[in-house]
Design an enzyme around this catalytic site. Structure first.
Site, mmCIF file in Angstrom:
data_model
loop_
_atom_site.group_PDB
_atom_site.id
_atom_site.type_symbol
_atom_site.label_atom_id
_atom_site.label_comp_id
_atom_site.label_asym_id
_atom_site.label_seq_id
_atom_site.Cartn_x
_atom_site.Cartn_y
_atom_site.Cartn_z
ATOM 1 N N CYS A 2 0.749 -1.265 0.126
ATOM 2 C CA CYS A 2 0.056 0.025 -0.025
ATOM 3 C C CYS A 2 0.669 1.221 -0.123
ATOM 4 C CB CYS A 2 -0.822 0.168 1.232
ATOM 5 S SG CYS A 2 -1.965 -1.387 1.532
ATOM 6 N N ARG A 27 2.946 0.468 -5.435
ATOM 7 C CA ARG A 27 2.942 -0.448 -4.208
ATOM 8 C C ARG A 27 1.680 -1.276 -3.953
ATOM 9 N NH1 ARG A 27 6.724 1.975 -0.784
ATOM 10 N NH2 ARG A 27 5.546 1.139 1.001
ATOM 11 N N TRP A 75 -3.110 -2.469 -1.406
ATOM 12 C CA TRP A 75 -2.731 -3.890 -1.799
ATOM 13 C C TRP A 75 -3.309 -4.889 -0.820
ATOM 14 C CZ3 TRP A 75 -0.128 -8.316 -0.083
ATOM 15 C CH2 TRP A 75 0.128 -9.167 -0.779
ATOM 16 N N ASN A 101 -0.449 1.800 5.787
ATOM 17 C CA ASN A 101 0.188 0.546 5.180
ATOM 18 C C ASN A 101 0.780 -0.255 6.193
ATOM 19 O OD1 ASN A 101 3.668 0.931 3.751
ATOM 20 N ND2 ASN A 101 1.955 -0.794 3.690
ATOM 21 N N GLY A 102 0.751 -1.391 6.097
ATOM 22 C CA GLY A 102 1.297 -2.548 6.895
ATOM 23 C C GLY A 102 0.202 -3.538 7.454
ATOM 24 N N GLU A 471 15.475 -16.472 -13.271
ATOM 25 C CA GLU A 471 14.967 -14.955 -13.190
ATOM 26 C C GLU A 471 14.035 -14.917 -14.320
ATOM 27 O OE1 GLU A 471 14.298 -12.533 -11.581
ATOM 28 O OE2 GLU A 471 14.067 -10.960 -13.014
ATOM 29 N N LYS A 475 10.140 -13.735 -14.561
ATOM 30 C CA LYS A 475 9.451 -12.568 -15.310
ATOM 31 C C LYS A 475 8.590 -12.944 -16.135
ATOM 32 C CE LYS A 475 11.307 -10.220 -13.857
ATOM 33 N NZ LYS A 475 11.899 -9.642 -12.797
ATOM 34 N N GLU A 478 5.088 -13.835 -14.111
ATOM 35 C CA GLU A 478 4.475 -12.668 -13.225
ATOM 36 C C GLU A 478 3.810 -11.820 -14.138
ATOM 37 O OE1 GLU A 478 8.723 -10.252 -12.281
ATOM 38 O OE2 GLU A 478 6.971 -9.879 -10.687
ATOM 39 N N HIS A 494 14.037 -36.114 -14.458
ATOM 40 C CA HIS A 494 14.023 -36.981 -13.165
ATOM 41 C C HIS A 494 12.537 -36.662 -12.702
ATOM 42 C CE1 HIS A 494 17.935 -38.450 -12.815
ATOM 43 N NE2 HIS A 494 18.436 -37.142 -13.013
ATOM 44 N N LYS A 589 5.227 -3.693 -6.115
ATOM 45 C CA LYS A 589 6.348 -3.503 -6.273
ATOM 46 C C LYS A 589 7.271 -3.486 -4.944
ATOM 47 C CE LYS A 589 10.186 -1.809 -9.044
ATOM 48 N NZ LYS A 589 10.271 -2.902 -9.836
HETATM 49 C C1 F6R Z 1 9.882 -9.442 -9.562
HETATM 50 C C2 F6R Z 1 10.259 -8.497 -8.591
HETATM 51 C C3 F6R Z 1 10.020 -9.233 -7.051
HETATM 52 C C4 F6R Z 1 11.196 -8.386 -6.131
HETATM 53 C C5 F6R Z 1 11.044 -8.892 -4.776
HETATM 54 C C6 F6R Z 1 12.068 -8.528 -3.637
HETATM 55 O O1 F6R Z 1 9.896 -8.745 -10.720
HETATM 56 O O2 F6R Z 1 10.571 -7.501 -8.492
HETATM 57 O O3 F6R Z 1 10.555 -10.272 -7.109
HETATM 58 O O4 F6R Z 1 12.281 -8.729 -6.537
HETATM 59 O O5 F6R Z 1 9.671 -8.507 -4.149
HETATM 60 O O6 F6R Z 1 12.027 -6.791 -3.948
HETATM 61 P P1 F6R Z 1 13.257 -6.238 -3.558
HETATM 62 O O7 F6R Z 1 14.173 -6.323 -4.470
HETATM 63 O O8 F6R Z 1 12.578 -4.416 -3.560
HETATM 64 O O9 F6R Z 1 13.508 -6.423 -2.123
#
Ligand code: F6R
Length: 594
Positions: A2, A27, A75, A101-102, A471, A475, A478, A494, A589
């Site tokens: 949030c 957020r 969120w 937020n929290g 990774e 990507k 998500e 396996h 994010k």
């Molecule tokens: C995926 C992504 C997330 C963040 C994860 C950690 O694209 O961005 O998997 O990497 O939530 O976030 P940070 O890097 O801000 O600690």
């Protein structure tokens, strides 16, 4: 997660808050709301609904200028995203309005103990805060009531609070969730992130945990939970406003993919003097003095950490482990005698990582944070920090922060190695090679249209290519919602190979000479079972049928390059399915809840 914004001053509160909420939408974006004080004494206008800030903007029109307000982009944690659960929430008598937020972990206990028989409107944990402030304010001053409420809350909170009867005041409080106070001659702004302040304030105050803030007119006073005034530091805001606009690009993600070569060059500019690395000597000393590194991170940053382990062990000969922050926080392995904890985090706010930092600090261990946000909690609270200089990353799916994190890890590992390579030259080469692959984006778009036709997909690779696969698959899943797994190529047979059927996309990453043939054998195994394969290789190991052939780069740094076509694969897969690329469903994010 949030995002919260509050404003008190002589400018237009609605405009400032809505602008801030747009910037904080990364957020969380399942509902949004705003409370604005009205023209008459004690009047307040509340607008809130499920949906994005753009929708809130449409429904929150007022025909006067309000000078006091609080806003929220959500969120959802407690309660589905709907109008009722959207913030702001008010107290039972409608006097106090709050945005939060929290997560309040003991909200049920608090309800039972203090608020039995009260009528709650929402399913949120937040409402209990407003109700408690109301209850305690019957006998205490508002300030005392808020601080008493804070002392009872377990969990995390960043709060902005308005008392309907006080047009010239606003309150804020913080524990664990981030909160900053932006200063200006035209008023005071409270925000979850510096982004909400940019364009309005040139200076800000980062708040410590358990801070209670009283804003009256244009003055700010900060107290601890027992009401003792606290000293604070005022910092300059140096975020480039233009950097947080999309410009000519259709999406932030595409912009950020395109920016990667210049980010690598920016890192070279920041950390090199000629051929020599100019890293803070204290950081180098801290790594040298430890006998084992523990990388702690989540998601994409953890995937960068996996490459970091390879770099520290193979280049510098330093033992290194990588851990999922949320696991490590409550299930610590046996530690070495002199551990150094390295936190990797784009945002520097990830609650799972912070829980570990708090824990290891209490045990007296040393720490280093690698982050994109120098004002963040993890940067402030660790013993050392190194900035990755990727510039603001707005798209929820991280791209340039990942490659920048690896570049920084490469620099760290290099400084502790025998330095037999010319690192500056290798990084410059990488930047050019990244440009070469970005130039092929139309071709990659077509490849995606042809091959990624199913609901599932696999990335396979070995060694460092396997970590790049982790990774790459994150990507793709998500943002395109294609169920994707990153797999060690040799492990597929396996069990998981049972999932391969006619047309299942399997994408192999091959950049290492010594495993080239092994991964290709594994590719044959899936091809024989009908897989639609794509091979991403480097010139040194390529075969003529490989679809994406990249320049040769220093092998240990190859993920910085091999991940780029996979970011584009994810981008086009999502674009072709018509999804919201920059704000994928269910995500946010900055993950500030555990
Ligand atoms: C995926 C992504 C997330 C963040 C994860 C950690 O694209 O961005 O998997 O990497 O939530 O976030 P940070 O890097 O801000 O600690």
């Amino acid at each position: 997660m949030c995002g919260i914004v509050g404003y008190l001053g002589n400018e237009n509160a609605r405009e400032i808050i809505i602008k801030g909420l747009h910037r904080l939408e990364y957020r969380g974006y399942d509902s949004a709301g705003i409370a604005l004080s009205g023209e008459g004494d004690g009047t307040l206008h509340i607008f809130k609904d499920k949906g994005r800030v753009a929708h809130l903007e449409e429904i929150s029109g007022i025909d006067f200028v309000s000078h006091q307000g609080i806003g929220h982009t959500r969120w959802a944690t407690h309660g589905v995203p709907n109008q009722v659960n959207s913030h702001p929430h008010d107290s039972e008598d409608g006097r106090f309005f709050i945005v939060h937020n929290g997560v309040i972990e003991n909200y049920k206990e608090l309800k039972n103990q203090y608020l039995d028989g009260r009528n709650f409107k929402s399913d949120t944990d937040t409402e209990v805060i407003a109700y408690l402030i109301e209850k305690f304010s019957e006998k205490l001053t508002v300030e005392e009531a808020i601080r008493k409420t804070m002392s009872l809350l377990e969990g995390s909170y960043a709060l902005a609070i308005i008392d309907r009867t006080e047009k010239n005041k606003m309150y804020a409080a913080k524990n664990k969730s981030p909160l900053l106070i932006g200063l200006s001659d035209n008023g005071i702004i409270v925000g979850s992130d510096v982004m909400a302040l940019v364009g309005f304030s040139k200076e800000y105050i980062p708040l410590d945990d358990h801070s209670f803030v009283k804003i009256e007119g244009n003055t700010v006073a900060i107290y601890d939970i027992i009401g003792k005034e606290m000293q604070y530091e005022v910092k300059a805001i140096d975020v480039d406003y233009l950097n947080i606009e999309k410009g000519e690009y259709a999406h932030f993600m595409l912009k950020e993919i395109n920016e990667q070569p210049s980010v690598i060059r920016q890192i070279i500019g920041r950390y090199f003097d000629g051929e020599k690395v100019t890293l803070n000597g204290e950081v180098k000393k801290a790594i040298k003095e430890s006998n084992r590194l523990y990388i702690i991170a989540a998601g994409t940053s953890m995937n960068a950490g996996a490459i970091g382990r390879e770099l520290f062990e193979k280049m510098a000969g330093i033992p290194c482990e990588v851990h999922i922050a949320s696991e490590f926080a409550y299930n610590m392995p046996l530690l070495s005698k002199r551990p150094l904890f390295i936190f990797i985090s784009q945002s520097g706010e990830t609650a799972d990582s912070r829980a570990v930092l708090v824990n290891i600090k209490a045990k007296g261990y040393r720490s280093l944070t690698i982050t994109n946000v120098k004002t963040s909690t993890l940067a402030r609270e660790a013993d050392h920090f190194v900035e990755i200089h990727a510039g603001p990353e707005i798209a929820v799916a991280s791209t340039k922060a990942y490659t920048a994190q690896i570049a920084i890890l490469a620099i760290l590992a290099y400084t502790l190695s025998d330095q037999h390579i010319n690192l500056r030259k290798e990084l410059s080469k990488l930047a050019i090679s990244m440009e070469n692959v970005i130039d092929k984006k139309e071709y990659i778009e077509e490849l995606v249209r042809e091959k990624l036709t199913k609901r599932n997909c696999f990335y396979i690779g070995r060694g460092i290519d396997y970590y790049a696969c982790l990774e790459s698959s994150l990507k793709l899943k998500e943002i395109s919602y294609i169920q994707t797994e990153g797999f060690a190529a040799g492990e597929l047979k396996h069990g998981t190979i049972a999932l391969i059927e006619e047309g299942t996309p399997v994408i192999a990453i091959i950049s290492q000479r010594k495993i080239n043939h092994n991964t290709r054998s594994n590719l044959q195994e899936v091809k024989s079972r009908g897989a639609a394969t794509i091979v991403i290789s480097t010139k040194a190991v390529h075969e003529t049928t490989d679809q994406i052939v990249l320049d040769d780069v220093y092998e240990l740094f190859s993920p910085i390059l091999t991940v780029v076509p996979t970011q584009l694969i994810a981008y086009y897969a999502a674009l072709q399915r018509g999804y919201d690329i920059d704000k994928p469903r269910n995500l946010a994010k900055s993950v500030t809840v555990e």
